[in-house]
Design a protein around this motif. Structure first.
Motif, PDB file in Angstrom:
ATOM      1  N   UNK A   1       0.831  -1.209   0.000  1.00 16.32           N
ATOM      2  CA  UNK A   1       0.000   0.000   0.000  1.00 16.32           C
ATOM      3  C   UNK A   1       0.862   1.255   0.000  1.00 16.32           C
ATOM      4  N   UNK A   2       1.881   1.262   0.868  1.00 18.90           N
ATOM      5  CA  UNK A   2       2.774   2.430   0.936  1.00 18.90           C
ATOM      6  C   UNK A   2       3.511   2.619  -0.375  1.00 18.90           C
ATOM      7  N   UNK A   3       3.969   1.523  -0.966  1.00 19.44           N
ATOM      8  CA  UNK A   3       4.683   1.636  -2.242  1.00 19.44           C
ATOM      9  C   UNK A   3       3.756   2.151  -3.343  1.00 19.44           C
ATOM     10  N   UNK A   4       2.494   1.674  -3.331  1.00 15.75           N
ATOM     11  CA  UNK A   4       1.539   2.167  -4.313  1.00 15.75           C
ATOM     12  C   UNK A   4       1.254   3.650  -4.144  1.00 15.75           C
ATOM     13  N   UNK A   5       1.152   4.104  -2.898  1.00 12.39           N
ATOM     14  CA  UNK A   5       0.961   5.532  -2.641  1.00 12.39           C
ATOM     15  C   UNK A   5       2.160   6.339  -3.128  1.00 12.39           C
ATOM     16  N   UNK A   6       3.363   5.781  -2.940  1.00  4.73           N
ATOM     17  CA  UNK A   6       4.568   6.478  -3.403  1.00  4.73           C
ATOM     18  C   UNK A   6       4.554   6.642  -4.924  1.00  4.73           C
ATOM     19  N   UNK A   7       4.189   5.576  -5.647  1.00  2.00           N
ATOM     20  CA  UNK A   7       4.131   5.663  -7.105  1.00  2.00           C
ATOM     21  C   UNK A   7       3.067   6.663  -7.554  1.00  2.00           C
ATOM     22  N   UNK A   8       1.914   6.643  -6.871  1.00  2.80           N
ATOM     23  CA  UNK A   8       0.851   7.576  -7.223  1.00  2.80           C
ATOM     24  C   UNK A   8       1.279   9.016  -6.975  1.00  2.80           C
ATOM     25  N   UNK A   9       1.916   9.249  -5.848  1.00  2.00           N
ATOM     26  CA  UNK A   9       2.381  10.588  -5.508  1.00  2.00           C
ATOM     27  C   UNK A   9       3.435  11.073  -6.505  1.00  2.00           C
ATOM     28  N   UNK A  10       4.343  10.173  -6.870  1.00  3.34           N
ATOM     29  CA  UNK A  10       5.389  10.528  -7.821  1.00  3.34           C
ATOM     30  C   UNK A  10       4.775  10.932  -9.156  1.00  3.34           C
ATOM     31  N   UNK A  11       3.786  10.158  -9.624  1.00  2.09           N
ATOM     32  CA  UNK A  11       3.127  10.488 -10.895  1.00  2.09           C
ATOM     33  C   UNK A  11       2.350  11.794 -10.784  1.00  2.09           C
ATOM     34  N   UNK A  12       1.659  12.003  -9.651  1.00  2.00           N
ATOM     35  CA  UNK A  12       0.872  13.223  -9.481  1.00  2.00           C
ATOM     36  C   UNK A  12       1.747  14.464  -9.502  1.00  2.00           C
ATOM     37  N   UNK A  13       2.960  14.352  -8.960  1.00  4.11           N
ATOM     38  CA  UNK A  13       3.859  15.499  -8.933  1.00  4.11           C
ATOM     39  C   UNK A  13       4.334  15.885 -10.326  1.00  4.11           C
ATOM     40  N   UNK A  14       4.261  14.942 -11.272  1.00  9.71           N
ATOM     41  CA  UNK A  14       4.667  15.240 -12.640  1.00  9.71           C
ATOM     42  C   UNK A  14       3.548  15.842 -13.479  1.00  9.71           C
ATOM     43  N   UNK A  15       2.314  15.760 -13.009  1.00  8.52           N
ATOM     44  CA  UNK A  15       1.192  16.270 -13.802  1.00  8.52           C
ATOM     45  C   UNK A  15       1.330  17.748 -14.169  1.00  8.52           C
ATOM     46  N   UNK A  16       1.776  18.631 -13.253  1.00  4.44           N
ATOM     47  CA  UNK A  16       1.925  20.038 -13.669  1.00  4.44           C
ATOM     48  C   UNK A  16       2.910  20.232 -14.814  1.00  4.44           C
ATOM     49  N   UNK A  17       3.825  19.268 -14.985  1.00  6.01           N
ATOM     50  CA  UNK A  17       4.783  19.365 -16.081  1.00  6.01           C
ATOM     51  C   UNK A  17       4.090  19.215 -17.425  1.00  6.01           C
ATOM     52  N   UNK A  18       3.026  18.400 -17.456  1.00  8.18           N
ATOM     53  CA  UNK A  18       2.365  18.123 -18.722  1.00  8.18           C
ATOM     54  C   UNK A  18       1.115  18.925 -18.972  1.00  8.18           C
ATOM     55  N   UNK A  19       0.392  19.297 -17.918  1.00  6.27           N
ATOM     56  CA  UNK A  19      -0.829  20.079 -18.122  1.00  6.27           C
ATOM     57  C   UNK A  19      -0.447  21.509 -18.494  1.00  6.27           C
ATOM     58  N   UNK A  20      -1.116  22.019 -19.480  1.00  5.06           N
ATOM     59  CA  UNK A  20      -0.805  23.340 -20.019  1.00  5.06           C
ATOM     60  C   UNK A  20      -0.785  24.419 -18.949  1.00  5.06           C
ATOM     61  N   UNK A  21       0.255  25.245 -18.955  1.00  3.27           N
ATOM     62  CA  UNK A  21       0.300  26.388 -18.042  1.00  3.27           C
ATOM     63  C   UNK A  21      -0.824  27.366 -18.342  1.00  3.27           C
ATOM     64  N   UNK A  22      -1.196  27.458 -19.620  1.00  2.00           N
ATOM     65  CA  UNK A  22      -2.320  28.316 -19.989  1.00  2.00           C
ATOM     66  C   UNK A  22      -3.609  27.788 -19.370  1.00  2.00           C
ATOM     67  N   UNK A  23      -3.782  26.457 -19.375  1.00  2.00           N
ATOM     68  CA  UNK A  23      -4.960  25.848 -18.765  1.00  2.00           C
ATOM     69  C   UNK A  23      -5.002  26.130 -17.269  1.00  2.00           C
ATOM     70  N   UNK A  24      -3.847  26.013 -16.607  1.00  3.50           N
ATOM     71  CA  UNK A  24      -3.794  26.287 -15.167  1.00  3.50           C
ATOM     72  C   UNK A  24      -4.127  27.749 -14.890  1.00  3.50           C
ATOM     73  N   UNK A  25      -3.538  28.655 -15.665  1.00  3.41           N
ATOM     74  CA  UNK A  25      -3.842  30.068 -15.484  1.00  3.41           C
ATOM     75  C   UNK A  25      -5.311  30.364 -15.710  1.00  3.41           C
TER      76      UNK A  25
END
Length: 521
Positions: free
Chosen positions: A345-369
């Motif tokens: 469970x902890x390892x799965x949470x770590x993988x999920x957290x790691x992937x979630x932290x990368x989402x701002x890299x791919x989602x458009x900055x214009x979309x966020x603004x």
């Protein structure tokens, strides 16, 4: 709780608000049924794919030089190839417009590839530098040519790193904003610039939200590919033999070195052209553009002077970097702690957290603004009119960079050292202070430097959120380019040159401090 709360409030909430608005009524169906949407999506994917292929082809010879060549000037190549990656998008767009005044598809593809050669070169070089070359030597001994040995032995070993780098490059190219805006103008539009146009000029918020949905779907697909490739790359990193492989080139390897130097020369060409253009006027060489930064441009184009905009950029980038370090380092510590904890469970949470932290890299900055504009009025304190709004948006762009630079080094800290310190009575805070911090301080400083220069040149979200009376320098440059006049052009080129020089100086210092490689860079 700090990184989770920040991501939920300042990333997930605005993006989900965009998704909800896109699904509202029949706006999404109307956009999806419009052939123009798919032409925009097709052009976005096509130009991003072309730029990615070009960046990979240009980056591989440079990766070979960085990983396998021992010559006195290799360290300089390592630093110079990184400069384009952190240059502000408007600077690169204006540099290529100096070479191609009319813009077009070709300079657009070249400019996006120009940005991302460093991603391919340094990511692949990180694997190639420590890959055990004895398998390739064995293939050569059995009669394989140099090319066949590379194709059959070396390339499969490097493929996870190449795929991972290509996925990241595709993300950057698909969400490119400033370059498309400067080089494409009204003729060439991608999903990113169309979202901006519909929001800023047409006030079509539902249509912009629906287009954001299409873009987010493509981004998520690329993120999945990149995450899978990164896991394969980490596995290969654990299995490879760590031994020194750099040596003086021999035979046909000099052709590869020549190709790498040619790539470096091409990377420097737009930069040199921009510097020359900033100093040239119709009357000859002049510093008129730099002197004009003390004013407001032709007919008061800017509400503040160019130097005031530069000061605002420095102040905003500082705030964004401090915020990104707080969230990014906390998140990295959390991911490492979860991975070290027992249980799936902890390892799965770590993988999920790691992937979630990368989402701002791919989602458009214009979309966020855009999401900020329609959500943050619900928070107390009139945040939408606060000077903290732009640093918050820029911090989201920086956090993935901080995590990818700090997280690998935190993972590499031998857990037995931490356990020994805890056994001797050290609490968690002291373990971090005495064990983790000294071993990762170089990465922290380098991450702060990289984050600072990225924030300094951020344009996508900032163009939505910056107030006219407090623009950052990239926003001021865009305003100057949008209004005709020789003085405005001179000021824009001079401001771009200043941004470029500051960025280049920061990269040199960071790269020297980090001994050429920190984290995944």
């Amino acid at each position: 709780m700090v990184p989770l709360a920040f991501l939920v409030v300042f990333f997930a909430w605005p993006v989900l608000a965009i998704l909800r608005r896109g699904f509202a009524g029949d706006g999404l169906l109307a956009v999806l049924a419009d052939g123009q949407t798919w032409r925009l999506a097709g052009f976005t994917v096509a130009q991003a794919t072309a730029s990615t292929v070009l960046a990979v082809l240009a980056g591989l010879p440079v990766a070979f030089v960085l990983a396998r060549v021992r010559l006195p000037w290799v360290g300089l190549v390592r630093t110079l190839v990184l400069v384009p990656f952190v240059l502000p998008t408007v600077v690169v767009g204006l540099a290529f417009r100096t070479l191609w005044p009319d813009g077009g598809v070709v300079p657009l593809v070249l400019a996006d590839a120009f940005f991302n050669v460093a991603v391919v070169a340094r990511t692949v070089a990180g694997v190639w530098a420590h890959w055990d070359a004895r398998a390739e030597d064995a293939a050569r001994t059995l009669g394989a040519s140099r090319w066949r040995a590379f194709r059959s032995v070396t390339l499969p070993a490097l493929l996870p790193a190449i795929t991972s780098a290509a996925a990241v490059v595709f993300l950057f190219c698909a969400t490119s904003f400033g370059v498309v805006l400067v080089l494409g103008g009204a003729r060439l539009r991608t999903l990113e610039t169309e979202i901006y146009l519909r929001t800023e000029n047409l006030l079509d918020l539902t249509g912009a939200a629906a287009l954001s949905l299409v873009q987010i779907a493509a981004v998520l697909a690329a993120l999945v590919v990149g995450a899978a490739a990164r896991r394969r790359r980490e596995t290969s990193l654990r299995l490879r033999a760590r031994r020194e492989t750099a040596r003086r080139p021999t035979g046909g390897e000099w052709w590869v070195v020549g190709a790498a130097l040619a790539v470096l020369g091409l990377l420097l060409t737009p930069i040199v052209a921009l510097v020359v253009r900033a100093l040239s006027t119709s009357d000859g060489w002049s510093l008129a553009g730099y002197r004009a930064l003390a004013g407001h441009g032709d007919d008061g184009t800017l509400q503040v002077s160019g130097w005031d905009a530069a000061v605002q950029s420095l102040r905003t980038a500082t705030d964004a970097t401090v915020l990104a370090l707080l969230v990014g380092v906390s998140a990295s510590v959390l991911v490492v702690a979860l991975r070290r904890a027992p249980g799936r469970t902890a390892h799965g949470l770590a993988e999920t957290m790691d992937a979630a932290l990368m989402l701002p890299l791919g989602v458009s900055a214009v979309t966020v603004g855009f999401g900020y504009l329609i959500t943050l009025d619900a928070l107390p304190g009139e945040l939408r009119t606060s000077p903290l709004l732009v640093p918050l948006a820029q911090a989201l762009v920086i956090i993935p960079v901080v995590v990818r630079m700090v997280l690998p080094l935190l993972r590499s800290v031998d857990d037995r050292l931490r356990q020994a310190a805890a056994t001797l009575g050290a609490g968690p805070l002291r373990v971090w202070r005495e064990i983790d911090f000294p071993m990762t301080v170089r990465a922290l400083v380098a991450a702060a430097g990289f984050g600072y220069v990225v924030a300094l040149g951020e344009f996508g979200a900032t163009s939505f959120l910056a107030r006219p009376q407090a623009p950052t320098l990239p926003v001021a440059i865009a305003s100057l380019l949008a209004r005709p006049g020789q003085l405005n052009n001179q000021m824009a080129y001079a401001a771009c040159t200043l941004l470029m020089l500051v960025t280049a100086a920061a990269v040199v210092l960071i790269d020297r401090f980090g001994s050429g490689r920190v984290g995944e860079f």
